[in-house]
Design a protein around this motif. Structure first.
Motif, PDB file in Angstrom:
ATOM      1  N   UNK A  12       0.851  -1.305  -0.020  1.00  0.00           N
ATOM      2  CA  UNK A  12       0.130   0.011   0.105  1.00  0.00           C
ATOM      3  C   UNK A  12       0.937   1.355  -0.051  1.00  0.00           C
ATOM      4  N   UNK A  13       2.011   1.115  -0.610  1.00  0.00           N
ATOM      5  CA  UNK A  13       2.916   2.392  -0.457  1.00  0.00           C
ATOM      6  C   UNK A  13       2.608   3.453  -1.384  1.00  0.00           C
ATOM      7  N   UNK A  14       1.641   3.226  -2.229  1.00  0.00           N
ATOM      8  CA  UNK A  14       1.037   4.229  -3.168  1.00  0.00           C
ATOM      9  C   UNK A  14       0.014   5.106  -2.470  1.00  0.00           C
ATOM     10  N   UNK A  15      -0.788   4.375  -1.757  1.00  0.00           N
ATOM     11  CA  UNK A  15      -1.685   5.207  -0.598  1.00  0.00           C
ATOM     12  C   UNK A  15      -1.199   5.656   0.363  1.00  0.00           C
ATOM     13  N   UNK A  16       0.009   5.219   0.997  1.00  0.00           N
ATOM     14  CA  UNK A  16       0.887   5.867   1.901  1.00  0.00           C
ATOM     15  C   UNK A  16       1.336   7.067   1.550  1.00  0.00           C
ATOM     16  N   UNK A 328      -2.953  -0.895  14.707  1.00  0.00           N
ATOM     17  CA  UNK A 328      -2.269  -0.866  13.225  1.00  0.00           C
ATOM     18  C   UNK A 328      -2.838   0.409  12.629  1.00  0.00           C
ATOM     19  N   UNK A 329      -3.855   0.887  12.897  1.00  0.00           N
ATOM     20  CA  UNK A 329      -4.257   2.309  12.174  1.00  0.00           C
ATOM     21  C   UNK A 329      -3.266   3.606  12.724  1.00  0.00           C
ATOM     22  N   UNK A 330      -2.959   3.209  14.128  1.00  0.00           N
ATOM     23  CA  UNK A 330      -2.060   4.499  14.664  1.00  0.00           C
ATOM     24  C   UNK A 330      -0.548   4.336  13.976  1.00  0.00           C
ATOM     25  N   UNK A 331      -0.166   2.991  13.622  1.00  0.00           N
ATOM     26  CA  UNK A 331       1.087   2.918  13.021  1.00  0.00           C
ATOM     27  C   UNK A 331       0.972   3.475  11.765  1.00  0.00           C
ATOM     28  N   UNK A 332      -0.017   3.318  11.028  1.00  0.00           N
ATOM     29  CA  UNK A 332      -0.118   3.874   9.558  1.00  0.00           C
ATOM     30  C   UNK A 332      -0.255   5.386   9.589  1.00  0.00           C
ATOM     31  N   UNK A 333      -0.880   5.963  10.763  1.00  0.00           N
ATOM     32  CA  UNK A 333      -0.813   7.337  10.907  1.00  0.00           C
ATOM     33  C   UNK A 333       0.294   7.940  11.216  1.00  0.00           C
ATOM     34  N   UNK A 334       1.183   7.194  12.197  1.00  0.00           N
ATOM     35  CA  UNK A 334       2.408   7.493  12.441  1.00  0.00           C
ATOM     36  C   UNK A 334       3.377   7.620  11.217  1.00  0.00           C
ATOM     37  N   UNK A 341       5.883  15.134   7.787  1.00  0.00           N
ATOM     38  CA  UNK A 341       6.588  16.241   8.342  1.00  0.00           C
ATOM     39  C   UNK A 341       7.936  16.495   7.567  1.00  0.00           C
ATOM     40  N   UNK A 342       8.533  15.356   7.313  1.00  0.00           N
ATOM     41  CA  UNK A 342       9.915  15.570   6.745  1.00  0.00           C
ATOM     42  C   UNK A 342       9.902  15.879   5.400  1.00  0.00           C
ATOM     43  N   UNK A 343       9.018  15.459   4.547  1.00  0.00           N
ATOM     44  CA  UNK A 343       8.943  16.013   3.239  1.00  0.00           C
ATOM     45  C   UNK A 343       8.405  17.532   3.401  1.00  0.00           C
ATOM     46  N   UNK A 376       0.345  19.803  13.280  1.00  0.00           N
ATOM     47  CA  UNK A 376      -0.828  19.764  11.989  1.00  0.00           C
ATOM     48  C   UNK A 376      -0.740  18.626  11.331  1.00  0.00           C
ATOM     49  N   UNK A 377       0.670  17.855  11.304  1.00  0.00           N
ATOM     50  CA  UNK A 377       0.648  16.617  10.620  1.00  0.00           C
ATOM     51  C   UNK A 377       0.200  15.586  11.200  1.00  0.00           C
ATOM     52  N   UNK A 378       0.500  15.477  12.791  1.00  0.00           N
ATOM     53  CA  UNK A 378      -0.171  14.555  13.618  1.00  0.00           C
ATOM     54  C   UNK A 378      -1.756  14.558  13.619  1.00  0.00           C
ATOM     55  N   UNK A 379      -2.247  15.771  13.803  1.00  0.00           N
ATOM     56  CA  UNK A 379      -3.586  16.195  13.738  1.00  0.00           C
ATOM     57  C   UNK A 379      -4.195  15.571  12.375  1.00  0.00           C
TER      58      UNK A 379
END
Length: 883
Positions: A12-16, A328-334, A341-343, A376-379
């Protein structure tokens, strides 16, 4: 979790990646705006401090010892130089040139110590002759008709005179502050600096006027001019507090022996309100983009919601608890938050490098905005990934396999017409802020703190949100109740499948409406930002032209008898295309002496710019036509109309000076309109009338000002040529110089960097909203297209569904975005009216920039259609296995 994370990155790298890009846009925009805001504040502070000719003018009080004041100022912390200056009030000056004697009124002789010009170079500008010695101000030289080597007699109050040889002619650019009344409130300051000034070395002053100064100390003023260290905070507000505190500390040390004229503090006082206006601009124009990036991320994450629910349901059937699924959802969000944020910070650093000329300075200097971007990125990641999963888990574990039977219920906001209510509130706010008494930035003079009426954000915010919801409602109505019209519109694209495509769009109306709304909001953000910035640049140019008068302005010295048609010497200068004479007289309205400008109504607009906003009671063309048709017509100021209770058509009698008798005589005029601004005119009350009528009634067609149109030639170059031709007896200004000197310190920012940042992000957001969201939404329906292909659907038939949806999203999104952008542009300009001086007559629409944005959106839509067509036309069996 590591297995789950590994699977996400592999499958799912495209979606991420798409979600991370949305977060990166929000972070990059916030960090870029923060960096630009920090840099802009520093620019304003630097410009404010560099524009001050003399930082402090410390005036010794009567009876105080000037030497003691000098010592106190010199020893004050932060003082880098301090020099004594003597002001002597004299009865006037006289000179005999060519057998003719010229005499002026009262004036001032300044005694300057050695090294004064080297220490305060911006105070005096040489025009001709020596840089030292006896220097005569330009206006005084014109009044006396003196040149280098002539003798000027200083007329003293005791009846004696002192002769001084002229060594040079100079201009005093900072005359207003130089001759201020130190310690007096602004309303008690002189209206204008003295016309007659002679500057002499202190030794010459002591030798020629020493006896007089001892006899009449009441006519002598001693000051200490000080240069200060400009090691101040970069924020103008903090710098103002710091600087005024140091000035107050010096007055305490002087213990009544001196008063501080804090020129540096006065300049920073103006800059701090400009900095707050800059902050408001960035918030008004930038935050919607960050919000839009968040909505875009939500749409990207939402496009895979169905698949994500199925995956989580599969985990539940295999024994995973609700807590593990939520983890699992929190890992995806992180992952989305960290990568985004880095980008985003990397992009912000790159933007700072390209726009601000520094890589890390602007970004690190705006650390608060960097933190805001990270938060904002975390929110955004939590709101778009974790919260939907948590809500789904609370509802049911088998919810994913249920089908909705019957008509899908309408959202609560649609049933309660929340969108129309928000638009009504936005209109009410717009009406309130449009009133004449509204002030966005409140900066009471001399008060250390200033405030912003932040509730003004309510109007644009309500308009933006309400318009987005209204767009959703309109698209929903089209897809549910306008099926027949939609079928007809899709026939050229889908042919016989138009009805089927329309039905398919109706079943996917939430997905389609979301894509349309995002595109419309992105287009409205870009259009309103580009329009506001173009209008700002337009009004900055209007302000410069209003102050300068024209491309180049030539002003004759007082008393010069130059006729209306005596402009041949100016016309012959290369680069001069049009010369327009302008009379400048004085007229009594009752007992009030006002400036009177005589114009040629039919041609005055050809050499300068007349905006409709300058007038009331008609447009600029209409009122000039009235002056031409009715010679005795006059335009007066609003203050005069109010004070004298004038009604259009009233006959008013002004007193003008007759050139023959030199007496003021009554002249009748007819009040026909109101003038609020006029080229070269002061900001207070003045009048504009027909120059031919004034010449007839006063027996003089003398012209004081020539407005010159250079039509493409460099105004500064033409001004230099005119100075060589006309000499130093006239004053010559050009619009190039005015652009850098008029207006507030906010003008130095020119919104150029902000424009590049916001336009660039708006284009990216529009392209992402138009292409990325559409492509992801269509790609999520690959299973449907693969099944249709397996059942025998041809590529052209499948393409009809994809192209039809893309066409609806593109056309509806662009059309609604243009409408919302136009309304938002009007509201932004009205709410931020205090930024403009004068207010714009009409908005400046940058059609070229908007055309580029339109083309980019169309390209993004076409690219999305091409990508999806390539994906869905793969062999259906292999695609079904992949899914």
């Amino acid at each position: 979790m590591r297995t789950w994370l590994s699977g996400l990155l592999r499958r799912r790298w495209g979606r991420l990646g798409a979600a991370s890009v949305g977060v990166a846009m929000a972070v990059a925009l916030l960090a870029s705006l923060g960096g630009f805001l920090a840099t802009s504040r520093a620019t304003m502070t630097a410009r404010a401090t560099s524009s001050v000719a003399v930082d402090w003018q410390v005036q010794a009080t009567p009876g105080a010892a000037p030497d003691a004041v000098l010592t106190t100022v010199t020893n004050a912390p932060g003082t880098t130089a301090a020099l004594p200056v003597t002001f002597v009030q004299v009865g006037g000056f006289t000179a005999t040139i060519g057998g003719t004697t010229q005499t002026t009124g009262s004036g001032v002789v300044l005694g300057l110590p050695d090294g004064y010009r080297a220490q305060f170079p911006a105070t005096i500008r040489s025009l001709t002759g020596a840089a030292d010695g006896v220097l005569v101000a330009q206006q005084t030289a014109a009044n006396l008709h003196v040149a280098i080597g002539d003798l000027v007699d200083v007329l003293l109050a005791d009846g004696t005179a002192a002769s001084l040889p002229v060594d040079g002619v100079v201009d005093l650019p900072s005359a207003d502050s130089l001759f201020q009344r130190v310690g007096a409130p602004p309303q008690s300051q002189p209206i204008a600096p003295p016309d007659n000034v002679v500057l002499v070395p202190q030794t010459v002053l002591d030798s020629s006027l020493g006896t007089f100064m001892q006899a009449r100390p009441d006519l002598v003023t001693h000051q200490v001019h000080a240069a200060r260290s400009h090691d101040l905070p970069t924020d103008p507000a903090a710098a103002y507090v710091n600087e005024t505190g140091q000035a107050n500390n010096l007055e305490v040390d002087l213990a009544g022996a001196g008063l501080v004229g804090d020129n540096l503090g006065a300049t920073l006082d103006a800059a701090r309100s400009d900095a707050l206006y800059a902050q408001v601009l960035f918030l008004f124009l930038g935050l919607p983009g960050a919000m839009l990036a968040g909505l875009l991320t939500a749409a990207v994450a939402g496009s895979g919601a169905v698949r994500r629910r199925r995956e989580h349901a599969l985990l539940r059937t295999r024994g995973a608890t609700a807590a593990r699924v939520l983890q699992a959802a929190m890992v995806e969000a992180a992952v989305v938050a960290v990568v985004g944020t880095l980008l985003g910070l990397g992009s912000a650093a790159l933007v700072a490098r390209l726009v601000l000329g520094t890589l890390m300075g602007a970004v690190l200097g705006a650390w608060q905005w960097v933190v805001a971007g990270g938060v904002s990125s975390l929110v955004i990641a939590t709101a778009t990934v974790v919260i939907p999963v948590r809500r789904a888990l609370r509802e049911s574990t088998v919810h994913d396999d249920r089908l909705v039977v019957g008509r899908e219920s309408r959202p609560a906001w649609m049933r309660w017409y929340v969108d129309l209510g928000l638009l009504a509130l936005a209109g009410l706010t717009f009406w309130i802020t449009g009133r004449g008494s509204y002030k966005l930035v409140l900066a009471p003079e001399g008060v250390p703190t200033i405030s912003v009426s932040y509730w003004a954000f309510l109007g644009p915010a309500l308009l933006w949100i309400g318009s987005g919801l209204l767009c959703w409602r309109l698209v929903d109505l089209l897809l549910t109740r306008g099926r027949r019209a939609l079928t007809l519109a899709l026939t050229p694209l889908a042919g016989p499948l138009a009805g089927t495509v329309a039905s398919s769009l109706g079943r996917q109306r939430r997905v389609v409406a979301r894509s349309v709304v995002l595109l419309a909001l992105a287009v409205s953000f870009g259009a309103s930002t580009a329009t506001f910035n173009a209008t700002y640049r337009q009004q900055a140019e209007v302000d410069a032209r209003l102050t300068a008068g024209a491309d180049v302005t030539v002003t004759q010295p007082p008393g010069a008898a130059v006729g209306l048609d005596s402009a041949s010497s100016i016309t012959a200068v290369p680069g001069v295309q049009k010369v327009e004479p302008l009379q400048h007289r004085y007229a009594y309205v009752g007992n009030d002496l006002q400036d009177l400008y005589g114009v040629r109504p039919s041609t005055v607009a050809s050499a300068t710019s007349l905006q409709d906003a300058y007038f009331r009671g008609g447009t600029a063309d209409e009122l000039m036509a009235r002056l031409a048709a009715q010679p005795d017509a006059v335009l007066v100021s609003e203050e005069t109309v109010h004070d004298f209770q004038l009604v259009s058509g009233d006959r008013i009698t002004l007193r003008l000076q007759d050139a023959t008798t030199q007496q003021y005589v009554p002249v009748e005029f007819t009040y026909t309109g109101v003038v609020k601004e006029f080229p070269t005119a002061p900001t207070d009350s003045f009048l504009v009338a027909n120059g031919a009528y004034i010449a007839q009634q006063t027996h003089s067609d003398a012209v004081q000002t020539y407005l010159i149109d250079t039509s493409g030639a460099s105004p500064s170059t033409v001004a230099d040529r005119l100075r060589q031709t006309l000499g130093t007896t006239v004053k010559i200004t050009d619009i190039s110089t005015a652009r850098t000197s008029v207006g507030s310190s906010l003008t130095s920012v020119e919104l150029g960097g902000l424009t590049k940042i916001e336009i660039g992000f708006s284009l990216l957001l529009a392209a992402a909203a138009g292409g990325l969201v559409l492509a992801l939404g269509l790609t999520e329906r690959r299973r449907t297209y693969a099944l249709a292909s397996a059942l025998g659907a041809r590529r052209r038939q499948i393409a009809a569904f994809i192209v039809g949806e893309a066409a609806l999203v593109g056309i509806a999104g662009l059309a609604l975005g243009w409408l919302v952008g136009a309304a938002l542009s009007q509201m932004l300009v009205k709410v931020l009216n205090g930024v403009f001086d004068p207010p714009p007559t009409s908005l400046a629409v940058p059609y070229a920039s908007l055309g580029v944005g339109l083309g980019l959106v169309v390209v993004a839509l076409c690219a999305a259609v091409a990508v999806v067509l390539r994906v869905v036309t793969r062999p259906p069996i292999a695609e079904l296995r992949r899914l």
